[in-house]
Design a protein around this motif. Structure first.
Motif, PDB file in Angstrom:
ATOM      1  N   GLU A   1       0.735  -1.172   0.060  1.00 15.81           N
ATOM      2  CA  GLU A   1       0.011  -0.025  -0.158  1.00 15.81           C
ATOM      3  C   GLU A   1       0.876   1.263   0.147  1.00 15.81           C
ATOM      4  O   GLU A   1       0.572   2.262  -0.835  1.00 15.81           O
ATOM      5  CB  GLU A   1      -0.757  -0.101   1.256  1.00 15.81           C
ATOM      6  CG  GLU A   1      -1.874  -1.028   1.368  1.00 15.81           C
ATOM      7  CD  GLU A   1      -2.788  -1.184   0.219  1.00 15.81           C
ATOM      8  OE1 GLU A   1      -3.870  -0.192   0.333  1.00 15.81           O
ATOM      9  OE2 GLU A   1      -2.917  -1.510  -0.972  1.00 15.81           O
ATOM     10  N   GLY A   2       2.159   1.162   0.909  1.00 14.55           N
ATOM     11  CA  GLY A   2       2.885   2.277   0.702  1.00 14.55           C
ATOM     12  C   GLY A   2       3.469   2.611  -0.630  1.00 14.55           C
ATOM     13  O   GLY A   2       3.620   3.838  -1.062  1.00 14.55           O
ATOM     14  N   VAL A   3       3.890   1.464  -1.370  1.00 12.06           N
ATOM     15  CA  VAL A   3       4.535   1.699  -2.621  1.00 12.06           C
ATOM     16  C   VAL A   3       3.381   2.115  -3.560  1.00 12.06           C
ATOM     17  O   VAL A   3       3.806   3.089  -4.537  1.00 12.06           O
ATOM     18  CB  VAL A   3       4.911   0.180  -3.218  1.00 12.06           C
ATOM     19  CG1 VAL A   3       5.448   0.375  -4.660  1.00 12.06           C
ATOM     20  CG2 VAL A   3       6.393  -0.140  -2.360  1.00 12.06           C
ATOM     21  N   GLU A   4       2.292   1.693  -3.618  1.00 16.73           N
ATOM     22  CA  GLU A   4       1.061   2.321  -4.449  1.00 16.73           C
ATOM     23  C   GLU A   4       0.883   3.807  -4.019  1.00 16.73           C
ATOM     24  O   GLU A   4       0.885   4.599  -5.229  1.00 16.73           O
ATOM     25  CB  GLU A   4      -0.134   1.421  -3.999  1.00 16.73           C
ATOM     26  CG  GLU A   4      -0.222   0.218  -4.570  1.00 16.73           C
ATOM     27  CD  GLU A   4      -1.491  -0.565  -4.222  1.00 16.73           C
ATOM     28  OE1 GLU A   4      -2.534   0.308  -4.201  1.00 16.73           O
ATOM     29  OE2 GLU A   4      -1.520  -1.828  -4.002  1.00 16.73           O
ATOM     30  N   ALA A   5       0.915   4.088  -2.873  1.00 10.79           N
ATOM     31  CA  ALA A   5       0.659   5.476  -2.514  1.00 10.79           C
ATOM     32  C   ALA A   5       1.750   6.457  -3.063  1.00 10.79           C
ATOM     33  O   ALA A   5       1.521   7.485  -3.889  1.00 10.79           O
ATOM     34  CB  ALA A   5       0.576   5.829  -0.854  1.00 10.79           C
TER      35      ALA A   5
ATOM     36  N   GLY B   1       3.837   5.713  -5.710  1.00  9.66           N
ATOM     37  CA  GLY B   1       3.844   5.934  -7.102  1.00  9.66           C
ATOM     38  C   GLY B   1       2.755   6.316  -7.637  1.00  9.66           C
ATOM     39  O   GLY B   1       2.550   7.164  -8.767  1.00  9.66           O
ATOM     40  N   LEU B   2       1.359   6.441  -7.228  1.00  8.19           N
ATOM     41  CA  LEU B   2       0.502   7.185  -7.389  1.00  8.19           C
ATOM     42  C   LEU B   2       0.661   8.714  -7.417  1.00  8.19           C
ATOM     43  O   LEU B   2       0.050   9.481  -8.185  1.00  8.19           O
ATOM     44  CB  LEU B   2      -0.988   6.640  -6.972  1.00  8.19           C
ATOM     45  CG  LEU B   2      -1.516   5.275  -7.358  1.00  8.19           C
ATOM     46  CD1 LEU B   2      -2.505   4.728  -6.375  1.00  8.19           C
ATOM     47  CD2 LEU B   2      -1.793   4.970  -8.776  1.00  8.19           C
ATOM     48  N   TRP B   3       1.059   8.875  -6.200  1.00  7.34           N
ATOM     49  CA  TRP B   3       1.340  10.533  -6.145  1.00  7.34           C
ATOM     50  C   TRP B   3       2.199  10.985  -7.032  1.00  7.34           C
ATOM     51  O   TRP B   3       1.906  12.280  -7.454  1.00  7.34           O
ATOM     52  CB  TRP B   3       2.142  10.766  -4.703  1.00  7.34           C
ATOM     53  CG  TRP B   3       2.055  12.052  -4.112  1.00  7.34           C
ATOM     54  CD1 TRP B   3       3.124  12.973  -4.405  1.00  7.34           C
ATOM     55  CD2 TRP B   3       1.029  12.912  -3.674  1.00  7.34           C
ATOM     56  NE1 TRP B   3       2.646  14.124  -3.853  1.00  7.34           N
ATOM     57  CE2 TRP B   3       1.173  14.287  -3.461  1.00  7.34           C
ATOM     58  CE3 TRP B   3      -0.187  12.412  -3.123  1.00  7.34           C
ATOM     59  CZ2 TRP B   3       0.754  15.128  -2.612  1.00  7.34           C
ATOM     60  CZ3 TRP B   3      -1.266  13.334  -2.605  1.00  7.34           C
ATOM     61  CH2 TRP B   3      -0.553  14.569  -2.235  1.00  7.34           C
ATOM     62  N   ARG B   4       3.246  10.191  -7.610  1.00  8.28           N
ATOM     63  CA  ARG B   4       3.894  10.599  -8.770  1.00  8.28           C
ATOM     64  C   ARG B   4       3.260  10.343 -10.238  1.00  8.28           C
ATOM     65  O   ARG B   4       4.115  10.675 -11.242  1.00  8.28           O
ATOM     66  CB  ARG B   4       5.272  10.079  -8.499  1.00  8.28           C
ATOM     67  CG  ARG B   4       6.005  10.422  -7.153  1.00  8.28           C
ATOM     68  CD  ARG B   4       7.482   9.761  -7.205  1.00  8.28           C
ATOM     69  NE  ARG B   4       8.094  10.219  -5.924  1.00  8.28           N
ATOM     70  CZ  ARG B   4       9.385   9.881  -5.704  1.00  8.28           C
ATOM     71  NH1 ARG B   4       9.931   8.920  -6.478  1.00  8.28           N
ATOM     72  NH2 ARG B   4       9.883  10.227  -4.628  1.00  8.28           N
ATOM     73  N   ALA B   5       2.194   9.792 -10.246  1.00  6.58           N
ATOM     74  CA  ALA B   5       1.292   9.600 -11.315  1.00  6.58           C
ATOM     75  C   ALA B   5       2.336   8.704 -12.131  1.00  6.58           C
ATOM     76  O   ALA B   5       2.373   8.645 -13.520  1.00  6.58           O
ATOM     77  CB  ALA B   5       1.340  10.829 -12.052  1.00  6.58           C
ATOM     78  N   ALA B   6       3.071   7.768 -11.521  1.00 10.88           N
ATOM     79  CA  ALA B   6       3.880   6.476 -12.321  1.00 10.88           C
ATOM     80  C   ALA B   6       2.757   5.506 -12.955  1.00 10.88           C
ATOM     81  O   ALA B   6       1.948   5.102 -12.282  1.00 10.88           O
ATOM     82  CB  ALA B   6       4.873   5.988 -11.516  1.00 10.88           C
ATOM     83  N   ARG B   7       3.270   5.229 -14.247  1.00 11.26           N
ATOM     84  CA  ARG B   7       2.383   4.375 -14.897  1.00 11.26           C
ATOM     85  C   ARG B   7       2.285   3.018 -14.195  1.00 11.26           C
ATOM     86  O   ARG B   7       1.205   2.359 -14.266  1.00 11.26           O
ATOM     87  CB  ARG B   7       3.014   4.608 -16.318  1.00 11.26           C
ATOM     88  CG  ARG B   7       1.855   3.435 -17.444  1.00 11.26           C
ATOM     89  CD  ARG B   7       0.698   3.961 -17.828  1.00 11.26           C
ATOM     90  NE  ARG B   7      -0.078   3.497 -18.735  1.00 11.26           N
ATOM     91  CZ  ARG B   7      -1.192   3.714 -19.059  1.00 11.26           C
ATOM     92  NH1 ARG B   7      -1.938   4.607 -18.292  1.00 11.26           N
ATOM     93  NH2 ARG B   7      -1.939   2.969 -19.960  1.00 11.26           N
ATOM     94  N   TRP B   8       3.422   2.544 -13.785  1.00 12.30           N
ATOM     95  CA  TRP B   8       3.531   1.208 -13.188  1.00 12.30           C
ATOM     96  C   TRP B   8       2.614   1.105 -11.794  1.00 12.30           C
ATOM     97  O   TRP B   8       2.246   0.110 -11.520  1.00 12.30           O
ATOM     98  CB  TRP B   8       5.040   1.063 -12.917  1.00 12.30           C
ATOM     99  CG  TRP B   8       5.650   1.845 -11.872  1.00 12.30           C
ATOM    100  CD1 TRP B   8       6.424   2.849 -12.211  1.00 12.30           C
ATOM    101  CD2 TRP B   8       5.693   1.863 -10.387  1.00 12.30           C
ATOM    102  NE1 TRP B   8       7.062   3.478 -11.222  1.00 12.30           N
ATOM    103  CE2 TRP B   8       6.299   3.198 -10.106  1.00 12.30           C
ATOM    104  CE3 TRP B   8       5.021   1.117  -9.577  1.00 12.30           C
ATOM    105  CZ2 TRP B   8       6.577   3.273  -8.624  1.00 12.30           C
ATOM    106  CZ3 TRP B   8       5.046   1.404  -7.967  1.00 12.30           C
ATOM    107  CH2 TRP B   8       5.709   2.578  -7.774  1.00 12.30           C
TER     108      TRP B   8
END
Length: 288
Positions: free
Chosen positions: A188-192, A194-201
């Motif tokens: 969940e932390g990695v998702e948060a 990555g999504l905050w940085r709008a990363a495609r992965w």
């Protein structure tokens, strides 16, 4: 849109309704202007900055298209405004909206990370201190139940029953449970992040992880329905559908190439040129 000197809507360009994320972003982060430190401007710079006959300059915000009057700089830092290839354009239109949505999902994942991390720490501490806590736990339970005329020992279900099962569980089981919860917290932390940085992965990771969790969530609703479970299921379904459709995952609706093309169309120089800047600053018109 607001009145803006010198701007007329381009033919065929419709005024947008609803939330104007560009205005919201400019309110939070400030306008994005270029040429504020240039000694002179030329007609070639008219898309982003113009100079009136009386010596005043009008600078166009690259995000919200507002034109702002500023005096020429007393101490210019450059001779002319930056060339286009040196200007990093801010997000506009749908890409900007998507960033807000992704960051909202990221905040949801951050809350999950904090809750799961606390739970993992609690399980590890309990597993380490269980032998010392077992005696006081059962003594407190017996005292409470004897005080109300009930039988000694833990009976039934609920929180006390769950705690009784936890004290009776094998040490290895508790450590495995703690590790699983900790791994989920890291996910969940990695998702948060990555999504905050709008990363495609991160979009793919969030879609897969959330889709997998829909199965046990539906099963839990089959066993027992509660408002919290229903709300969680609805939120996760909305996240999955949004990522799949709006973000064009797995090649849907053109996939990554179509996503990049849409980003360039809404946030590139083409987006600025679609709105005709008018004859000259100081005229009358409306921003499109």
């Amino acid at each position: 849109m607001t009145d803006t000197p010198g701007l007329e809507p381009a033919p065929g360009v419709r005024r947008r309704r609803g939330i104007h994320y560009e205005l919201l972003d400019c309110a939070l982060r400030g306008h994005r202007l270029v040429g504020t430190d240039a000694a002179r401007v030329s007609p070639e710079d008219a898309l982003v900055v113009r100079e009136t006959p009386d010596g005043h300059r009008w600078h166009r915000c690259l995000r919200c298209d507002a034109w702002l009057p500023l005096p020429p700089p007393d101490r210019p830092g450059r001779e002319t405004p930056e060339p286009r290839d040196a200007i990093e354009l801010p997000l506009r239109g749908r890409p900007l909206r998507d960033r807000y949505v992704l960051r909202l999902i990221a905040l949801d994942r951050l809350v999950h990370f904090v809750v799961l991390a606390v739970m993992a720490v609690a399980v590890f501490v309990f597993a380490h201190e269980r032998a010392r806590l077992r005696g006081p736990f059962y003594r407190v339970v017996d005292d409470l139940q004897n005080g109300v005329g009930g039988p000694s020992g833990v009976r039934g279900h609920g929180l006390l029953g769950d705690l009784d099962k936890a004290f009776a569980a094998h040490d290895r089981t508790l450590w495995v449970i703690g590790l699983v919860i900790a791994a989920y917290a890291v996910l969940e932390g990695v998702e948060a992040v990555g999504l905050w940085r709008a990363a495609r992965w991160a979009e793919y990771l969030t879609f897969v992880a959330t889709s997998v969790l829909l199965v046990p969530e539906v099963y839990e609703l089959h066993e027992r329905i509660s408002p919290l479970k229903v709300c969680t299921l609805v939120i996760n379904l909305a996240v999955v559908i949004y990522l799949l459709i709006a973000k064009r995952l797995f090649g849907l609706r053109g996939g990554g190439r179509a996503e990049e093309a849409a980003r360039e169309r809404d946030s590139g120089w083409e987006a600025l040129e679609r709105i005709h800047p008018g004859a000259r600053p100081g005229g009358h018109g409306r921003q499109g």
